[in-house]
Design a protein around this motif. Sequence first.
Motif, mmCIF file in Angstrom:
data_model
loop_
_atom_site.group_PDB
_atom_site.id
_atom_site.type_symbol
_atom_site.label_atom_id
_atom_site.label_comp_id
_atom_site.label_asym_id
_atom_site.label_seq_id
_atom_site.Cartn_x
_atom_site.Cartn_y
_atom_site.Cartn_z
ATOM 1 N N GLN A 228 -59.076 42.661 6.082
ATOM 2 C CA GLN A 228 -59.719 43.930 5.711
ATOM 3 C C GLN A 228 -59.238 44.497 4.383
ATOM 4 O O GLN A 228 -59.969 45.190 3.694
ATOM 5 N N ALA B 30 -63.090 44.546 7.557
ATOM 6 C CA ALA B 30 -62.999 45.977 7.260
ATOM 7 C C ALA B 30 -62.370 46.729 8.423
ATOM 8 O O ALA B 30 -62.471 46.303 9.573
ATOM 9 N N ILE C 36 -63.522 48.456 3.156
ATOM 10 C CA ILE C 36 -64.221 47.171 3.315
ATOM 11 C C ILE C 36 -63.814 46.217 2.194
ATOM 12 O O ILE C 36 -63.924 46.555 1.015
#
Lengths: 452, 89
Positions: free
Chosen positions: A120, A151, A157
């Motif tokens: 992430q 994410a 993200i």
Amino acid sequence: MLNTNDILETINMIQKEHLDVRTVTMGISLFDCISDDPARLEEKIYDKITRSAKNLVSVCEDLERTYGIPIVNKRISVTPISYIGAGLSPDGFVRLAKVLERAACELGVNFIGGFSAHVQKGAIKGATNLIEAIPEALTETTHICSSVNVATTKAGINMDAVKRMGEIIKETAYLTRDKDSIGCAKLVVFANIPEDNPFMAGAVHGMGEPDTVINVGVSGPGVVAAAIKEAGDCDFSALAETVKRIAFKITRVGQLIAAEAARRLGTPYGIVDLSLAPTPAAGDSVAEILENMGLERCGTHGTTAALALLNDAVKKGGVMASNHVGGLSGAFIPVSEDKGMIEAAECGTLTLEKLEAMTAVCSVGLDMIAIPGDTPASTISGIIADEISIGVVNTKTTAVRVIPVWGKGVGESAEFGGLLGYAPIMPLKGESCQRFIDRGGRIPAPIHSLKN
Amino acid sequence: MKAVVTVTGKDKVGIIAMASAECAKHGVNIVDISQTVMKEYFAMIMLVELDGMTTPFSSFADEMKEAGKAQGVDIHVMHEDIFNAMHRI
């Protein structure tokens, strides 16, 4: 003595309404298998899995007979392999996938999940190499499931990973092109991945979990659909109450099986996942529940509201029935695995846009959706970015499992077989998002005040 | 440990005799029976005690099922806890 009607109700649920325990999943930590010698690592992983889960299938089969309820899947989830094989090359990860496959076949389990990476915020070398190995690993194996968390609400993200996953999905589709690109059905891209989910393809055994654990996923869309039909044209309060009551009963079965499986296997009991998981069988459909609520066809106006009510009531009923709840808990909407969803997609009522809206109020995300084989990788990344944003902003788990069916287009359908079902290929927008995806970098984590 | 035996199907002579004989054969003690016939449809629920059972649970369940099949009725043997879990808080 037990009430006769109660007994007949239970039998009816199992015999006629497809009530089952969808999965008993054993989570196994592989941290103690780490070794700098790849051969030793492979040996230790094989030994640990086959030793820990030696009795999983036989215990589950015994429970099925004792309680008279089917346990559809017996599965294993392991620590994300990118951590365990952090020093491996992509080839090394493919070999490891084959080791997992060998363990799955030896044990007779349906799937092993955890060929996974968490990226992430950025990727360690092991994660990058594992991701590179995914297309070949999913082609060379049949029981291995892969997931990549790109994410979280706290990290934002990782758009580099989103971009790469679009390409990886395309490569996987190509390599498994002789089977309608089925490799992609074993690969899921997540936001906010849960660490105790017993369902595939996203099951992993998280970092904070014990050495081994039993997690159970319940099911029963058919039971809920039947109860709603019987409730007739009641108002929404009564409708929610009906779902809660039935969800309670379904979950109690899951709780019983989870506790008993854990006891017999000498393993801690983790969670019950309160999920309505459909199958392609008639009368085992989440779409049918929504249609029984009064929608002419799933996907029409009102569908998101109906699903929101369903999802919330399932959780409320289920939470009361179980002492530990977790995983993905909520209604699943995998298109190819749900007869009502397939029909709604075939007639064009259920579109990708509507599915995206539905995922904002229910469990998981864009699941088992067949798209044209010539879809550009950047468009797949765009689909992932959209869906993942819903999860990140709303602090929930979302995921994408789309199958670009190689050589097929809109108007055709893909056949995956078994519980994975079949799906009409859904149309996508033709306009490109390539420039957007090519930017790279990270989308910052969202703010948690000023909620609008 | 107790189990619930349900027997359903078209009514005919000898269903109860068959089910109870099967139980006796396995050392299973019947502690309660409720039975009705609705429009030729036979439904019986027996609560049985398994403590003296001479065979493993699964073979008892399988043999009951087979015996039922021979008489044209469905027999299910299920641990009572599944009903307690679902219907009692």
